[in-house]
Design a protein around this motif. Structure first.
Motif, PDB file in Angstrom:
ATOM      1  N   ALA A  64      31.871  40.594  43.604  1.00 16.94           N
ATOM      2  CA  ALA A  64      32.947  41.537  43.911  1.00 16.94           C
ATOM      3  C   ALA A  64      33.947  40.897  44.868  1.00 16.94           C
ATOM      4  CB  ALA A  64      32.372  42.805  44.536  1.00 16.94           C
ATOM      5  N   PHE A  65      35.212  41.121  44.582  1.00 13.97           N
ATOM      6  CA  PHE A  65      36.323  40.649  45.413  1.00 13.97           C
ATOM      7  C   PHE A  65      37.193  41.852  45.746  1.00 13.97           C
ATOM      8  CE2 PHE A  65      35.096  37.415  42.402  1.00 13.97           C
ATOM      9  CZ  PHE A  65      35.002  36.265  43.168  1.00 13.97           C
ATOM     10  N   THR A  66      37.793  41.873  46.935  1.00  6.07           N
ATOM     11  CA  THR A  66      38.735  42.953  47.225  1.00  6.07           C
ATOM     12  C   THR A  66      40.072  42.600  46.584  1.00  6.07           C
ATOM     13  OG1 THR A  66      39.493  41.988  49.302  1.00  6.07           O
ATOM     14  CG2 THR A  66      37.607  43.490  49.433  1.00  6.07           C
ATOM     15  N   ALA A  67      40.701  43.613  45.996  1.00  6.22           N
ATOM     16  CA  ALA A  67      41.993  43.395  45.342  1.00  6.22           C
ATOM     17  C   ALA A  67      43.007  42.856  46.338  1.00  6.22           C
ATOM     18  CB  ALA A  67      42.484  44.695  44.717  1.00  6.22           C
ATOM     19  N   GLY A  68      42.951  43.334  47.572  1.00  9.25           N
ATOM     20  CA  GLY A  68      43.872  42.858  48.606  1.00  9.25           C
ATOM     21  C   GLY A  68      43.738  41.367  48.850  1.00  9.25           C
ATOM     22  N   ASP A  69      42.514  40.850  48.828  1.00  6.37           N
ATOM     23  CA  ASP A  69      42.309  39.405  49.011  1.00  6.37           C
ATOM     24  C   ASP A  69      42.850  38.618  47.822  1.00  6.37           C
ATOM     25  OD1 ASP A  69      41.090  39.783  51.463  1.00  6.37           O
ATOM     26  OD2 ASP A  69      39.049  39.541  50.691  1.00  6.37           O
ATOM     27  N   LEU A  70      42.734  39.168  46.627  1.00  5.86           N
ATOM     28  CA  LEU A  70      43.183  38.459  45.429  1.00  5.86           C
ATOM     29  C   LEU A  70      44.699  38.510  45.252  1.00  5.86           C
ATOM     30  CD1 LEU A  70      40.500  39.590  42.819  1.00  5.86           C
ATOM     31  CD2 LEU A  70      40.581  37.442  44.106  1.00  5.86           C
ATOM     32  N   GLY A  74      46.207  46.592  47.220  1.00  4.49           N
ATOM     33  CA  GLY A  74      45.176  47.315  46.476  1.00  4.49           C
ATOM     34  C   GLY A  74      43.933  47.512  47.308  1.00  4.49           C
ATOM     35  N   GLY A  75      43.413  48.724  47.292  1.00  7.25           N
ATOM     36  CA  GLY A  75      42.231  49.051  48.081  1.00  7.25           C
ATOM     37  C   GLY A  75      40.952  49.062  47.272  1.00  7.25           C
ATOM     38  N   HIS A  76      40.990  48.578  46.051  1.00 10.93           N
ATOM     39  CA  HIS A  76      39.802  48.611  45.196  1.00 10.93           C
ATOM     40  C   HIS A  76      39.142  47.224  45.123  1.00 10.93           C
ATOM     41  CE1 HIS A  76      43.152  47.343  42.643  1.00 10.93           C
ATOM     42  NE2 HIS A  76      42.270  46.761  41.865  1.00 10.93           N
TER      43      HIS A  76
END
Length: 95
Positions: A64-70, A74-76
């Motif tokens: 799992a990766f946070t959308a914000g990091d990618l 995005g909070g998902h």
């Protein structure tokens, strides 16, 4: 093959753009995520696509990766299934 990683561990997807077939999406290469679970062991898709007679069998993990990091927003979470050779452990100091 015994799974090297456990649920909750932080891992980094190996960076780079290897020659030939690779099932690690570019948007996660070099990124840090967390192991969700091991999905069992499967033939390495890279070697299957290359026609290797006896491809390696490796554990496959949902990471799992946070959308914000990618993508910076995005909070998902985004999950990706990755073979063990695509990932490496992240140490306590983040490296």
């Amino acid at each position: 093959m015994r799974a090297e990683f456990r649920a909750g561990e932080r891992v980094r997807v190996r960076p780079g753009d290897p020659a030939g077939h690779n099932r690690a999406p570019r948007y996660v290469r070099g990124q840090v995520g967390r192991i969700v679970e091991c999905q069992g062991s499967w033939e390495l898709a890279d070697e299957v696509a290359a026609g290797v007679a006896e491809p390696r069998v490796e554990p496959v993990y949902t990471v799992a990766f946070t959308a914000g990091d990618l993508w910076g927003e995005g909070g998902h979470q985004v999950t990706v299934d990755l073979w063990e050779s695509y990932i490496e452990r992240v140490r306590e100091d983040g490296t």
